[in-house]
Design a protein around this motif. Structure first.
Motif, PDB file in Angstrom:
ATOM      1  N   GLY A  85      30.253  66.884  36.756  1.00 22.99           N
ATOM      2  CA  GLY A  85      31.177  65.778  36.981  1.00 22.99           C
ATOM      3  C   GLY A  85      30.859  65.099  38.295  1.00 22.99           C
ATOM      4  N   HIS A  86      31.896  64.700  39.025  1.00 27.54           N
ATOM      5  CA  HIS A  86      31.699  63.918  40.249  1.00 27.54           C
ATOM      6  C   HIS A  86      31.247  64.752  41.447  1.00 27.54           C
ATOM      7  CE1 HIS A  86      32.093  60.360  42.684  1.00 27.54           C
ATOM      8  NE2 HIS A  86      32.818  61.029  43.560  1.00 27.54           N
ATOM      9  N   THR A  87      31.761  65.947  41.594  1.00 29.41           N
ATOM     10  CA  THR A  87      31.446  66.719  42.803  1.00 29.41           C
ATOM     11  C   THR A  87      31.025  68.157  42.504  1.00 29.41           C
ATOM     12  OG1 THR A  87      33.753  67.397  43.033  1.00 29.41           O
ATOM     13  CG2 THR A  87      33.070  65.404  44.225  1.00 29.41           C
ATOM     14  N   ASP A  88      30.567  68.441  41.309  1.00 33.12           N
ATOM     15  CA  ASP A  88      30.297  69.843  40.985  1.00 33.12           C
ATOM     16  C   ASP A  88      28.844  70.128  40.585  1.00 33.12           C
ATOM     17  OD1 ASP A  88      30.533  68.503  38.593  1.00 33.12           O
ATOM     18  OD2 ASP A  88      31.933  69.908  37.685  1.00 33.12           O
ATOM     19  N   LEU A  89      27.909  69.454  41.214  1.00 28.76           N
ATOM     20  CA  LEU A  89      26.497  69.709  40.914  1.00 28.76           C
ATOM     21  C   LEU A  89      26.134  71.169  41.182  1.00 28.76           C
ATOM     22  CD1 LEU A  89      24.884  66.503  42.461  1.00 28.76           C
ATOM     23  CD2 LEU A  89      25.236  66.992  40.039  1.00 28.76           C
ATOM     24  N   PHE A  90      26.592  71.699  42.295  1.00 33.31           N
ATOM     25  CA  PHE A  90      26.291  73.086  42.632  1.00 33.31           C
ATOM     26  C   PHE A  90      27.022  74.050  41.708  1.00 33.31           C
ATOM     27  CE2 PHE A  90      27.224  77.051  44.850  1.00 33.31           C
ATOM     28  CZ  PHE A  90      25.936  77.470  45.152  1.00 33.31           C
ATOM     29  N   ARG A  91      28.278  73.803  41.455  1.00 36.36           N
ATOM     30  CA  ARG A  91      29.085  74.721  40.637  1.00 36.36           C
ATOM     31  C   ARG A  91      28.537  74.848  39.224  1.00 36.36           C
ATOM     32  NH1 ARG A  91      32.852  74.488  36.988  1.00 36.36           N
ATOM     33  NH2 ARG A  91      33.132  72.246  37.123  1.00 36.36           N
ATOM     34  N   ILE A  92      28.081  73.761  38.658  1.00 39.51           N
ATOM     35  CA  ILE A  92      27.571  73.775  37.278  1.00 39.51           C
ATOM     36  C   ILE A  92      26.295  74.599  37.171  1.00 39.51           C
ATOM     37  CG2 ILE A  92      26.510  72.285  35.507  1.00 39.51           C
ATOM     38  CD1 ILE A  92      29.559  72.181  35.521  1.00 39.51           C
ATOM     39  N   SER A  93      25.407  74.463  38.147  1.00 43.50           N
ATOM     40  CA  SER A  93      24.141  75.194  38.086  1.00 43.50           C
ATOM     41  C   SER A  93      23.608  75.462  39.489  1.00 43.50           C
ATOM     42  CB  SER A  93      23.119  74.413  37.264  1.00 43.50           C
ATOM     43  OG  SER A  93      21.914  75.121  37.201  1.00 43.50           O
ATOM     44  N   PRO A  94      24.069  76.540  40.107  1.00 39.60           N
ATOM     45  CA  PRO A  94      23.615  76.850  41.470  1.00 39.60           C
ATOM     46  C   PRO A  94      22.094  76.979  41.582  1.00 39.60           C
ATOM     47  CG  PRO A  94      25.459  78.256  40.866  1.00 39.60           C
ATOM     48  CD  PRO A  94      25.062  77.506  39.636  1.00 39.60           C
ATOM     49  N   LYS A  95      21.446  77.565  40.581  1.00 38.89           N
ATOM     50  CA  LYS A  95      19.987  77.742  40.641  1.00 38.89           C
ATOM     51  C   LYS A  95      19.280  76.386  40.575  1.00 38.89           C
ATOM     52  CE  LYS A  95      16.215  80.058  40.808  1.00 38.89           C
ATOM     53  NZ  LYS A  95      15.743  80.541  42.096  1.00 38.89           N
ATOM     54  N   ALA A  96      19.689  75.518  39.663  1.00 43.45           N
ATOM     55  CA  ALA A  96      19.075  74.187  39.567  1.00 43.45           C
ATOM     56  C   ALA A  96      19.302  73.399  40.855  1.00 43.45           C
ATOM     57  CB  ALA A  96      19.636  73.420  38.371  1.00 43.45           C
ATOM     58  N   GLN A  98      19.692  74.661  43.889  1.00 45.61           N
ATOM     59  CA  GLN A  98      18.828  75.228  44.921  1.00 45.61           C
ATOM     60  C   GLN A  98      17.390  74.752  44.737  1.00 45.61           C
ATOM     61  OE1 GLN A  98      18.789  79.499  45.172  1.00 45.61           O
ATOM     62  NE2 GLN A  98      17.231  79.501  46.754  1.00 45.61           N
ATOM     63  N   VAL A  99      16.904  74.742  43.511  1.00 44.93           N
ATOM     64  CA  VAL A  99      15.541  74.295  43.250  1.00 44.93           C
ATOM     65  C   VAL A  99      15.379  72.821  43.632  1.00 44.93           C
ATOM     66  CG1 VAL A  99      13.858  73.812  41.409  1.00 44.93           C
ATOM     67  CG2 VAL A  99      15.042  76.023  41.485  1.00 44.93           C
ATOM     68  N   LYS A 100      16.327  71.977  43.246  1.00 45.54           N
ATOM     69  CA  LYS A 100      16.263  70.545  43.595  1.00 45.54           C
ATOM     70  C   LYS A 100      16.245  70.349  45.103  1.00 45.54           C
ATOM     71  CE  LYS A 100      16.076  68.086  39.904  1.00 45.54           C
ATOM     72  NZ  LYS A 100      14.921  67.253  39.637  1.00 45.54           N
ATOM     73  N   MET A 101      17.119  71.064  45.801  1.00 39.35           N
ATOM     74  CA  MET A 101      17.166  70.929  47.263  1.00 39.35           C
ATOM     75  C   MET A 101      15.870  71.422  47.895  1.00 39.35           C
ATOM     76  SD  MET A 101      19.973  69.484  47.927  1.00 39.35           S
ATOM     77  CE  MET A 101      20.145  68.761  46.300  1.00 39.35           C
ATOM     78  N   ASP A 102      15.356  72.568  47.430  1.00 37.47           N
ATOM     79  CA  ASP A 102      14.110  73.116  47.978  1.00 37.47           C
ATOM     80  C   ASP A 102      12.952  72.146  47.777  1.00 37.47           C
ATOM     81  OD1 ASP A 102      15.468  75.405  48.743  1.00 37.47           O
ATOM     82  OD2 ASP A 102      14.659  76.655  47.124  1.00 37.47           O
ATOM     83  N   VAL A 103      12.817  71.603  46.578  1.00 37.16           N
ATOM     84  CA  VAL A 103      11.726  70.666  46.285  1.00 37.16           C
ATOM     85  C   VAL A 103      11.874  69.404  47.130  1.00 37.16           C
ATOM     86  CG1 VAL A 103      10.758  69.156  44.493  1.00 37.16           C
ATOM     87  CG2 VAL A 103      11.263  71.547  43.974  1.00 37.16           C
TER      88      VAL A 103
END
Length: 118
Positions: A85-96, A98-103
């Motif tokens: 939704g609007h503010t739950d990118l991390f909550r929906i998929s913490p691993k995804a 983390q990968v997006k932030m790392d890349v």
């Protein structure tokens, strides 16, 4: 400053869209809604930009996010998490998340293994 610009973009977009809905928004920053302009903030960003967007965001349409993305001056990455939704990118998929932030950080600043690209 890039973090504050990103927060400003998010907050201004949320406020602008909610003004039409007449929904109160709890402000978490000491800022006035009229001082925030998401398009102007992203135009002034002088570094790589990562725009995270939830595919189920009730406030931002895909067209609005794409319009904001097109205004980025520097290399920009648009990440659409379809189930978020609007503010739950991390909550929906913490691993995804983390990968997006790392890349993004590695491509923007350089990997810790290779040293800084500065």
């Amino acid at each position: 400053m890039p973090f504050l610009a990103a927060v400003g973009v998010w907050l201004a977009t949320t406020i602008a869209l909610n003004q039409n809905r007449r929904t109160p928004i709890p402000l978490r920053l000491d800022a006035h809604p009229e001082d925030l302009a998401p398009v102007e903030a992203i135009r002034q960003a002088r570094g790589p930009v990562l725009l995270g967007f939830g595919g189920r965001d009730p406030y931002l349409s895909p067209g609005q996010v794409e319009g904001l993305f097109r205004e980025a001056f520097y290399p920009a990455t648009l990440w659409v998490a379809q189930r978020a939704g609007h503010t739950d990118l991390f909550r929906i998929s913490p691993k995804a998340y983390q990968v997006k932030m790392d890349v993004f950080i590695a491509s923007s600043l350089g990997s810790p293994d290779r040293g800084c690209r500065g």
